[in-house]
Design a protein around this motif. Structure first.
Motif, PDB file in Angstrom:
ATOM      1  N   UNK A 167       0.798  -1.159   0.053  1.00  0.00           N
ATOM      2  CA  UNK A 167      -0.004   0.102   0.035  1.00  0.00           C
ATOM      3  C   UNK A 167       0.851   1.361  -0.113  1.00  0.00           C
ATOM      4  N   UNK A 168       1.841   1.253   0.830  1.00  0.00           N
ATOM      5  CA  UNK A 168       2.949   2.321   0.875  1.00  0.00           C
ATOM      6  C   UNK A 168       3.422   2.652  -0.570  1.00  0.00           C
ATOM      7  N   UNK A 169       3.926   1.436  -1.262  1.00  0.00           N
ATOM      8  CA  UNK A 169       4.563   1.634  -2.560  1.00  0.00           C
ATOM      9  C   UNK A 169       3.625   2.195  -3.544  1.00  0.00           C
ATOM     10  N   UNK A 170       2.159   1.720  -3.431  1.00  0.00           N
ATOM     11  CA  UNK A 170       1.279   2.213  -4.289  1.00  0.00           C
ATOM     12  C   UNK A 170       1.017   3.753  -4.109  1.00  0.00           C
ATOM     13  N   UNK A 171       0.714   4.120  -2.855  1.00  0.00           N
ATOM     14  CA  UNK A 171       0.630   5.386  -2.358  1.00  0.00           C
ATOM     15  C   UNK A 171       1.657   6.178  -2.987  1.00  0.00           C
ATOM     16  N   UNK A 172       2.760   5.915  -2.705  1.00  0.00           N
ATOM     17  CA  UNK A 172       4.032   6.854  -3.283  1.00  0.00           C
ATOM     18  C   UNK A 172       3.765   7.010  -4.708  1.00  0.00           C
ATOM     19  N   UNK A 173       3.558   5.922  -5.378  1.00  0.00           N
ATOM     20  CA  UNK A 173       3.662   6.201  -7.069  1.00  0.00           C
ATOM     21  C   UNK A 173       2.438   6.929  -7.372  1.00  0.00           C
ATOM     22  N   UNK A 174       1.403   7.074  -6.784  1.00  0.00           N
ATOM     23  CA  UNK A 174       0.249   8.016  -6.998  1.00  0.00           C
ATOM     24  C   UNK A 174       0.573   9.296  -6.425  1.00  0.00           C
ATOM     25  N   UNK A 175       0.853   9.503  -5.523  1.00  0.00           N
ATOM     26  CA  UNK A 175       1.157  10.773  -5.040  1.00  0.00           C
ATOM     27  C   UNK A 175       2.292  11.519  -5.914  1.00  0.00           C
ATOM     28  N   UNK A 176       3.203  10.716  -6.227  1.00  0.00           N
ATOM     29  CA  UNK A 176       4.556  11.035  -6.935  1.00  0.00           C
ATOM     30  C   UNK A 176       3.867  11.547  -8.368  1.00  0.00           C
ATOM     31  N   UNK A 177       2.997  10.934  -8.823  1.00  0.00           N
ATOM     32  CA  UNK A 177       2.521  11.038 -10.215  1.00  0.00           C
ATOM     33  C   UNK A 177       1.660  12.314 -10.041  1.00  0.00           C
ATOM     34  N   UNK A 178       0.790  12.641  -9.023  1.00  0.00           N
ATOM     35  CA  UNK A 178      -0.029  13.640  -8.835  1.00  0.00           C
ATOM     36  C   UNK A 178       0.643  15.209  -8.653  1.00  0.00           C
ATOM     37  N   UNK A 179       1.806  14.809  -8.246  1.00  0.00           N
ATOM     38  CA  UNK A 179       2.828  16.129  -7.826  1.00  0.00           C
ATOM     39  C   UNK A 179       3.169  16.832  -8.994  1.00  0.00           C
ATOM     40  N   UNK A 180       3.303  15.952  -9.957  1.00  0.00           N
ATOM     41  CA  UNK A 180       4.234  16.521 -11.295  1.00  0.00           C
ATOM     42  C   UNK A 180       3.152  17.284 -11.871  1.00  0.00           C
TER      43      UNK A 180
END
Length: 105
Positions: free
Chosen positions: A92-105
């Motif tokens: 879950x942490x890995x998934x959230x990291x990727x989602x948040x990272x993509x949203x911050x771009x």
């Protein structure tokens, strides 16, 4: 032997939508006596989920933003903090990291 040149008989299809409307579907199915009374009572009383409750995604987003301000922060360190503070699983942490990272771009 039937004549091969004769057209086959076809039935007239009625556009009677009453038959279709009378068929049970999720939209028109009766839910009487099938609902949880406590849910119905809560809705009638106007009780809703508290709007000030933060989701795991909210917590993880705040952690990500805060940690990315610091230079040299690794993905592994961010994931460890997600697991500890947002109570996420490793996946879950890995998934959230990727989602948040993509949203911050």
């Amino acid at each position: 032997m039937p004549d091969a040149s004769a057209k086959p008989k076809t039935e007239v299809i009625k556009n009677d939508s009453d038959v279709i409307k009378s068929m049970p579907t999720m939209q028109n199915a009766s839910v009487e006596n099938k609902t949880d009374k406590s849910v119905v009572e809560k809705i009638e009383e106007g009780q809703k989920e508290k709007p000030n409750e933060r989701t795991k995604m909210d917590i993880a987003t705040e952690i990500y933003k805060q940690m990315m301000k610091t230079k040299g922060m690794t993905r592994k360190e961010v994931l460890a903090k997600f697991i500890a503070e947002a109570k996420l699983s490793k996946a879950g942490a890995s998934t959230y990291y990727q989602l948040i990272k993509a949203a911050q771009k």
